[in-house]
Design a protein around this motif. Structure first.
Motif, PDB file in Angstrom:
ATOM      1  N   PHE A  36       1.264  -1.758   0.008  1.00  0.00           N
ATOM      2  CA  PHE A  36      -0.426  -0.023  -0.059  1.00  0.00           C
ATOM      3  C   PHE A  36       0.969   1.508   0.160  1.00  0.00           C
ATOM      4  O   PHE A  36       2.362   1.317   0.439  1.00  0.00           O
ATOM      5  N   ALA A  40      -1.933   4.954   3.123  1.00  0.00           N
ATOM      6  CA  ALA A  40      -3.385   4.284   2.853  1.00  0.00           C
ATOM      7  C   ALA A  40      -3.703   4.519   5.072  1.00  0.00           C
ATOM      8  O   ALA A  40      -2.512   4.185   5.561  1.00  0.00           O
ATOM      9  N   ILE A  45      -7.317   0.416   4.258  1.00  0.00           N
ATOM     10  CA  ILE A  45      -6.227  -0.670   4.030  1.00  0.00           C
ATOM     11  C   ILE A  45      -7.589  -1.858   4.109  1.00  0.00           C
ATOM     12  O   ILE A  45      -8.083  -3.142   3.328  1.00  0.00           O
ATOM     13  N   ALA A  69       3.722   0.058   4.734  1.00  0.00           N
ATOM     14  CA  ALA A  69       2.679  -0.953   4.729  1.00  0.00           C
ATOM     15  C   ALA A  69       2.504  -2.222   3.994  1.00  0.00           C
ATOM     16  O   ALA A  69       2.019  -1.959   2.746  1.00  0.00           O
ATOM     17  N   TYR A  71       1.446  -5.962   3.136  1.00  0.00           N
ATOM     18  CA  TYR A  71       0.221  -6.982   3.484  1.00  0.00           C
ATOM     19  C   TYR A  71       0.525  -8.690   2.689  1.00  0.00           C
ATOM     20  O   TYR A  71       0.971  -8.285   1.465  1.00  0.00           O
TER      21      TYR A  71
END
Length: 617
Positions: A36, A40, A45, A69, A71
């Motif tokens: 991201f 964000a 998210i 960020a 994930y």
């Protein structure tokens, strides 16, 4: 952000292409990485996760993962098509920089065989990288030799039925040791925490005995061995044997095996001769010369016309027996005793190529001509190989495998263009070796030397007598001899004939001192004003030949000035002092230029006898 997202997507695509090119095919992954934008928020998210019905989790608890960020979410590895579409949709989101597979990486394969560190030869051909792609699965290699004994370090190697043509039975046991050593290089049992490694250790060995306990065999037995291997499922035949004599029967056997789709690889011979042995010299046989640990031609190896590729064969000395090729074999004095021994010879170089050929065939490239092409085009070229010591170059297993995997998928036109660019890059701008079998010749420097000589002639004409000077045959011949010589001849070769006449005839005067050397460094006795100066003293009074000497001085001036500036490759006896060598060539180039000027001036002062550059009235 757009730039970052597209850059990330390009990196992901590039990674996928690279992994495919390395032979991994469909690289496994079971999760997706989503990066991201740094701005964000957790709620944004979560909204993305809900919209796409994915369970996002931080990639790790590290500060880097939180700050960037990053994930992950799990996917079904069996539905990669839908996963790719999902990744594209995610990457199009403004809040996401990129989404790509969380690929699995692994360490390069390094066998745990205890004596593997002593096998310099396998590292020399980049085997660790090649083993990650192929290990020779499903390929049968016939070792047509002294037989093969299944020593302890061949216990895990798969064997297929062979034959003994010396004793005419089905027990091709080795009584000499040569064949077992050769088989070990091809497919020694590997990663068994014992002994040494082999190149294509998952390939099958077909032992075919055609040589006796002294290492000798008849033509008829060798021919029968080749045909037997071709008829019983071998797709590669290793012939670490040879003879100085050609035989129609042998050539027919080679053609027979090739027509059945068998790749045939043979030793170039161990006489340090410029004539390759038979059957290596035949068409459809890949002839292998030998190199030592430093990559240079082994002292014993044959060379010249017919050599296709070079591979490690060892170059032992009294103080360094470990410079040979180490494999397990039998004790010749006691065939029941196994031992690890360093052998050397083109016989040892040949199974390196046979083993890599097995790796190539395991990737689906089965046609023998295609296998040969892959081996040659992936070899590391050796510049200035005037005597063709190395053929296409030094064997490189990793490049061969990368090429073999890519060849099955890439557009043939694109592949050809890449090959062409690679060839130009490796061998110089344009190269007669592209058409002729022989050492590489840089075309552009040679042409520039000829053009330079012509420019010098024009300048002398302008200085001396603009309206009186014209060209003549001796003058042009002298310019050519002094500047470039008949250099295309250096790339010519006739099978069975020595190459030195072509080397001699194709060299310019400055190159004659090292015409037969592997180095392009010039000999000061020839690359100087000495010889043209002596010729000028002898022939200045000759009404025709003096113009040949003047042309020689002009050509040598061009050659020496360009060699001392743009194309410097060294001067023998001057060691590593480049400035001294350059200064020597430039000084002698200027002296040759001055000598040409003075010679032309003296000749034009005799109008009644001048026939070279003087225009008749």
């Amino acid at each position: 952000m757009k730039f970052g997202r597209w850059l990330g997507l390009c990196c992901a695509c590039l990674m996928a292409l690279l992994l495919t090119a390395c032979g991994k095919g469909s690289t496994p992954y079971d999760s997706i990485v989503v990066n991201f934008v740094n701005t964000a928020t957790p709620s944004q998210i979560s909204a993305i996760a809900k919209e796409y019905d994915v369970s996002l989790r931080p990639s790790s608890a590290s500060s880097f993962a939180r700050q960037e960020a990053i994930y992950l979410f799990d996917v079904d590895a069996n539905h990669q098509g839908s996963t790719r579409r999902l990744m594209k949709r995610l990457t199009d989101e403004a809040l996401i920089e990129y989404a790509h597979p969380n690929y699995q990486f692994q360490a390069a394969f390094v066998p745990n065989d205890r004596l593997y560190p002593q096998q310099w030869n396998l590292k020399a051909i980049n085997m660790p990288e090649a083993w990650d792609i192929s290990q020779g699965e499903g390929i049968t290699v016939a070792v047509v030799d002294t037989g093969v004994t299944r020593v302890s370090d061949l216990a895990q190697t798969e064997f297929v039925k062979g034959y003994d043509f010396v004793d005419d039975d089905e027990n091709p046991e080795d009584l000499q040791g040569h064949g077992t050593h050769v088989a070990g290089t091809i497919a020694q049992s590997t990663n068994n925490a014992f002994g040494v490694a082999g190149i294509a250790f998952k390939a099958k060995i077909m032992p075919v005995r055609v040589l006796d306990a002294n290492g000798f065999g008849s033509l008829s037995d060798v021919v029968e061995g080749i045909r037997y291997a071709a008829d019983h499922g071998a797709t590669i035949i290793n012939l670490s044997l040879g003879s100085r004599a050609s035989a129609q029967l042998m050539q027919e056997a080679v053609t027979y095996a090739h027509n059945k789709g068998v790749t045939i690889i043979a030793a170039a011979g161990n006489e340090n001769s410029n004539q390759v042995s038979y059957p290596a010299r035949y068409e459809h046989v890949i002839a292998v010369s030998a190199t030592g640990p430093n990559g240079e031609k082994a002292p014993y190896s044959n060379y010249g016309v017919g050599v296709d590729i070079s591979a490690p064969g060892g170059a032992k000395t009294q103080d360094h027996p470990e410079y040979g090729i180490l494999q397990q074999t039998i004790n010749r004095r006691n065939p029941n005793e196994a031992l690890f021994a360093y052998f050397q010879g083109t016989s040892m170089a040949t199974p390196h190529v046979a083993g890599v050929a097995a790796l190539i065939q395991a990737q689906g490239v089965k046609d023998p001509d295609k296998v040969e092409e892959v081996l040659k085009m992936s070899a590391t070229p050796v510049r200035d190989d005037k005597q063709n010591f190395y053929g296409a170059g030094r064997l490189d297993a990793a490049k061969a495998l990368a090429r073999a995997t890519g060849q099955q998928e890439e557009n043939p036109l694109v592949l050809w263009f890449k090959d062409f660019l690679q060839y130009l890059n490796n061998n110089g701008y344009l190269n007669p070796r592209f058409w002729f079998d022989g050492g590489p010749i840089a075309l552009v420097p040679k042409l520039l030397m000829v053009v330079g000589g012509y420019i010098i002639m024009v300048l002398i004409r302008w200085w001396l007598a603009p309206k009186r000077l014209i060209q003549s045959v001796p003058l042009v011949a002298g310019i050519l001899l002094g500047s470039a010589g008949l250099f295309p001849l250096q790339g010519l070769a006739i099978v069975g004939a020595p190459r030195w006449p072509f080397q001699l005839a194709g060299s310019s005067l400055p190159e004659l001192g090292t015409a037969f050397a592997q180095s392009n460094a010039l000999n000061p006795l020839f690359a100087s004003v000495l010889i043209p100066g002596l010729l000028m003293l002898l022939l200045l009074g000759h009404r025709r030949w003096r113009w040949g000497v003047i042309g020689l001085c002009i050509g040598m001036a061009s050659h020496l000035l360009l060699s001392g500036s743009l194309f410097y490759e060294g001067v023998v006896w001057f060691g590593s002092s480049a400035w001294l060598g350059r200064s020597f060539l430039l000084l002698n180039g200027v002296l040759c230029l001055g000598l040409a000027y003075l010679g032309a001036q003296a000749s034009l002062e005799q109008p009644s006898t001048a026939t070279g550059l003087a225009l008749r009235k």
